[in-house]
Design an enzyme around this catalytic site. Sequence first.
Site, PDB file in Angstrom:
ATOM      1  N   HIS A  17     -73.744  14.810   5.311  1.00 35.53           N
ATOM      2  CA  HIS A  17     -73.748  16.143   4.690  1.00 35.53           C
ATOM      3  C   HIS A  17     -75.047  16.890   5.049  1.00 35.53           C
ATOM      4  CE1 HIS A  17     -71.060  14.101   1.496  1.00 35.53           C
ATOM      5  NE2 HIS A  17     -70.285  14.932   2.164  1.00 35.53           N
ATOM      6  N   ARG A  90     -65.283  14.365  11.238  1.00 41.94           N
ATOM      7  CA  ARG A  90     -65.755  13.089  11.777  1.00 41.94           C
ATOM      8  C   ARG A  90     -64.877  12.559  12.891  1.00 41.94           C
ATOM      9  NH1 ARG A  90     -66.471  10.532   5.941  1.00 41.94           N
ATOM     10  NH2 ARG A  90     -64.576  11.755   5.847  1.00 41.94           N
ATOM     11  N   SER A 128     -69.129   9.325   1.547  1.00 44.75           N
ATOM     12  CA  SER A 128     -69.654   9.102   0.198  1.00 44.75           C
ATOM     13  C   SER A 128     -69.074   7.810  -0.372  1.00 44.75           C
ATOM     14  CB  SER A 128     -69.292  10.280  -0.715  1.00 44.75           C
ATOM     15  OG  SER A 128     -69.906  11.451  -0.261  1.00 44.75           O
TER      16      SER A 128
END
Length: 165
Positions: A17, A90, A128
């Site tokens: 991030h 990604r 995350s």
Amino acid sequence: MNTAIYPGSFDPPTNGHRDIIERASRIFDKVIVCIMENTKKKPLFSMEERLKMLQSLARKYSNVEVDYYRGLLVDYARLKNAAIVVKGLRGMGDFEYELQMALVNHQLAPDVETMFLMTSYRYSYLSSSIVKEIAYLGGDIKDLVPPEVHSVICEKIARLKEDGN
Ligand code: PNS
């Protein structure tokens, strides 16, 4: 002024991030990092915790603001007069979901465009969820999250484990 919204759950923020925030801040005049609800996810960190973590890591970028919003992303973009939504991609795993989101958002608000930044190679494996799992199982997350948020994440996970969660 070219304002971009960078939305996400940020539960918690990772180096991936931070990388997108930094690169977006070099492209757009202003970037608003906005914590939003993903109805498919139940966040571990409260909105306030995530807000504080993002504020501490975004402090060094003069054109980056942090905010939260409970509602539709396109409504928030219009509220902020932003014509661009920026997201990190990604790989193919992200692509289908992100394409669907981008198309739905464009249908709802044709004046708002979604732009993708390819995640830097060194963060392509990072998420995350992975950070939470490694921390929960006692692994070292030092190289996975920004230094400004490392202790907050470790303390939260330690508290959860103490409480038997
Ligand atoms: O980090 P995430 O969980 O991939 O972020 C997803 C997020 C929060 C950006 C997405 O769920 C979102 O845009 N939520 C706001 C509600 C909305 O506008 N949904 C899209 C139309 S159904």
